[in-house]
Design a protein around this motif. Structure first.
Motif, mmCIF file in Angstrom:
data_model
loop_
_atom_site.group_PDB
_atom_site.id
_atom_site.type_symbol
_atom_site.label_atom_id
_atom_site.label_comp_id
_atom_site.label_asym_id
_atom_site.label_seq_id
_atom_site.Cartn_x
_atom_site.Cartn_y
_atom_site.Cartn_z
ATOM 1 N N ARG A 197 0.869 -1.197 -0.045
ATOM 2 C CA ARG A 197 0.049 -0.037 0.037
ATOM 3 C C ARG A 197 1.015 1.291 -0.161
ATOM 4 N N SER A 198 2.014 1.276 0.487
ATOM 5 C CA SER A 198 3.029 2.392 0.632
ATOM 6 C C SER A 198 4.309 1.994 0.303
ATOM 7 N N PRO A 199 4.510 1.784 -1.374
ATOM 8 C CA PRO A 199 5.690 1.268 -1.826
ATOM 9 C C PRO A 199 6.805 2.290 -1.399
ATOM 10 N N SER A 200 6.769 3.633 -1.270
ATOM 11 C CA SER A 200 7.777 4.318 -0.968
ATOM 12 C C SER A 200 8.379 3.927 0.251
ATOM 13 N N GLN A 201 7.752 3.263 1.132
ATOM 14 C CA GLN A 201 8.557 2.806 2.375
ATOM 15 C C GLN A 201 9.363 1.499 2.245
ATOM 16 N N LYS A 202 9.458 1.090 1.219
ATOM 17 C CA LYS A 202 10.219 -0.080 0.770
ATOM 18 C C LYS A 202 11.714 -0.048 1.292
ATOM 19 N N MET A 203 12.265 1.156 0.851
ATOM 20 C CA MET A 203 13.646 1.522 1.115
ATOM 21 C C MET A 203 13.969 1.118 2.658
ATOM 22 N N GLU A 204 13.064 1.466 3.536
ATOM 23 C CA GLU A 204 13.250 1.380 4.895
ATOM 24 C C GLU A 204 13.180 -0.029 5.314
ATOM 25 N N ALA A 205 12.434 -0.906 4.658
ATOM 26 C CA ALA A 205 12.346 -2.347 5.209
ATOM 27 C C ALA A 205 13.575 -2.896 4.384
ATOM 28 N N TRP A 206 13.999 -2.645 3.370
ATOM 29 C CA TRP A 206 15.088 -2.908 2.718
ATOM 30 C C TRP A 206 16.312 -2.584 3.790
ATOM 31 N N LEU A 207 16.398 -1.696 4.021
ATOM 32 C CA LEU A 207 17.653 -1.181 4.975
ATOM 33 C C LEU A 207 17.451 -1.995 6.352
ATOM 34 N N ASP A 208 16.335 -2.329 6.700
ATOM 35 C CA ASP A 208 16.184 -3.084 8.058
ATOM 36 C C ASP A 208 16.794 -4.421 8.002
ATOM 37 N N PHE A 209 16.453 -5.160 6.802
ATOM 38 C CA PHE A 209 16.892 -6.361 6.406
ATOM 39 C C PHE A 209 18.418 -6.443 6.036
ATOM 40 N N LEU A 210 18.837 -5.445 5.665
ATOM 41 C CA LEU A 210 20.436 -5.135 5.231
ATOM 42 C C LEU A 210 21.083 -5.094 6.616
ATOM 43 N N ASN A 211 20.456 -4.355 7.550
ATOM 44 C CA ASN A 211 20.875 -4.109 8.942
ATOM 45 C C ASN A 211 21.187 -5.473 9.752
ATOM 46 N N ALA A 212 19.745 -6.473 9.540
ATOM 47 C CA ALA A 212 20.004 -7.504 10.103
ATOM 48 C C ALA A 212 21.439 -8.287 9.691
ATOM 49 N N ILE A 213 21.435 -8.391 8.245
ATOM 50 C CA ILE A 213 22.393 -9.217 7.703
ATOM 51 C C ILE A 213 23.818 -8.599 8.179
ATOM 52 N N HIS A 214 24.029 -7.479 8.117
ATOM 53 C CA HIS A 214 25.252 -6.939 8.343
ATOM 54 C C HIS A 214 25.562 -7.235 9.775
ATOM 55 N N TRP A 215 24.523 -6.977 10.942
ATOM 56 C CA TRP A 215 24.857 -7.394 12.058
ATOM 57 C C TRP A 215 25.334 -9.033 12.250
ATOM 58 N N LEU A 216 24.634 -9.709 11.471
ATOM 59 C CA LEU A 216 24.937 -11.196 11.815
ATOM 60 C C LEU A 216 26.381 -11.718 11.041
ATOM 61 N N GLU A 217 26.750 -10.856 9.884
ATOM 62 C CA GLU A 217 27.994 -10.879 9.481
ATOM 63 C C GLU A 217 29.141 -10.508 10.302
ATOM 64 N N ASN A 218 28.726 -9.672 11.305
ATOM 65 C CA ASN A 218 29.925 -9.072 12.099
ATOM 66 C C ASN A 218 29.742 -9.556 13.514
ATOM 67 N N SER A 219 28.903 -10.492 13.731
ATOM 68 C CA SER A 219 28.396 -10.794 15.260
ATOM 69 C C SER A 219 29.678 -11.581 15.644
ATOM 70 N N GLY A 220 30.503 -12.170 14.727
ATOM 71 C CA GLY A 220 31.589 -12.973 15.145
ATOM 72 C C GLY A 220 31.260 -14.530 15.486
ATOM 73 N N THR A 221 29.966 -14.751 15.122
ATOM 74 C CA THR A 221 29.673 -16.338 15.752
ATOM 75 C C THR A 221 29.486 -17.021 14.220
#
Ligand code: URA
Length: 221
Positions: A197-221
């Protein structure tokens, strides 16, 4: 944008987003803790939960994906198509979710997906507080059996239910938090249905997913 710049932005977002939200302790009932040691046992137990939701639904919708995944996606409740197929996120929202996953280099074989409610609420209405309270212990058990490192809550209902907060998704999204009952870090983002319904917010969701992946990659586990 190069990888280094993106990494710095994500680190900044992550740092700025750490939240102080601490949920009330609402422990898993003793009978769930003791009896249920496997996903199939949990599925069986949920199938026997006394709820009128079951009378209106076609199928119970449990979970799908990689049972050893580091990332667990938590949605709200099945819709029409999920109810028909018995699989989470296979309707319109699911198709967008698949695109978001692909955009960050993931797919359903690399994550685990489940919902707060295992049955479709009649007419796709929002789950009631009572339903959320009833199923939250099963969701916590489900999460503990998968044992992910990161949970991405898809939408306000999932986030509010897991975090036991009254804050809305606009306040919660993109902010890391934890709850006492599980070890995974939690990041709420927008629900795919909202993004449709609000496609202009897709960027935020994309950033949240990237944020999660970035944290995982740097969590040292
Ligand atoms: N929306 C959800 O929150 N979950 C589903 O499984 C499908 C749509």
């Amino acid at each position: 944008m190069n990888e280094k710049a993106l990494g710095q932005i994500l680190e900044w977002l992550s740092d700025a987003g750490i939240s102080d939200i601490i949920a009330d302790v609402n422990s898993i009932p003793v009978e769930i803790k003791k009896e249920v040691m496997t996903l199939s046992a949990l599925k069986e137990m949920i199938s026997r939960v006394d709820t009128p939701l079951r009378n209106c639904a076609i199928n119970m919708v449990f979970g799908v994906g990689n049972e050893k995944a580091d990332i667990l996606l938590l949605g709200e409740a099945p819709g029409v198509e999920e109810d028909r197929q018995g699989i989470p996120f296979v309707g319109q929202s699911g198709r967008l979710l698949d695109k978001i996953l692909a955009a960050v280099g993931l797919d359903r074989t690399k994550v685990y997906i489940t919902n707060i409610l295992p049955w479709r609420p009649p007419g796709n209405r929002t789950p009631t507080n009572q339903e959320i309270e009833q199923f939250r212990p099963y969701v916590l058990k489900h999460i503990s059996l998968i044992n992910p490192k990161v949970i991405i809550c898809l939408g306000g209902t999932a986030a509010k239910a897991l975090l036991q907060t009254s804050q809305g998704i606009m306040q919660l999204r993109g902010k890391w938090t934890r709850i006492d009952e599980i070890s995974a870090k939690i990041i709420p983002t927008f629900h795919p249905a909202y993004l449709l319904r609000s496609p202009s917010q897709k960027m935020e969701a994309w950033l949240d997913f990237l944020n999660a992946i970035h944290w995982l990659e740097n969590s040292g586990t």
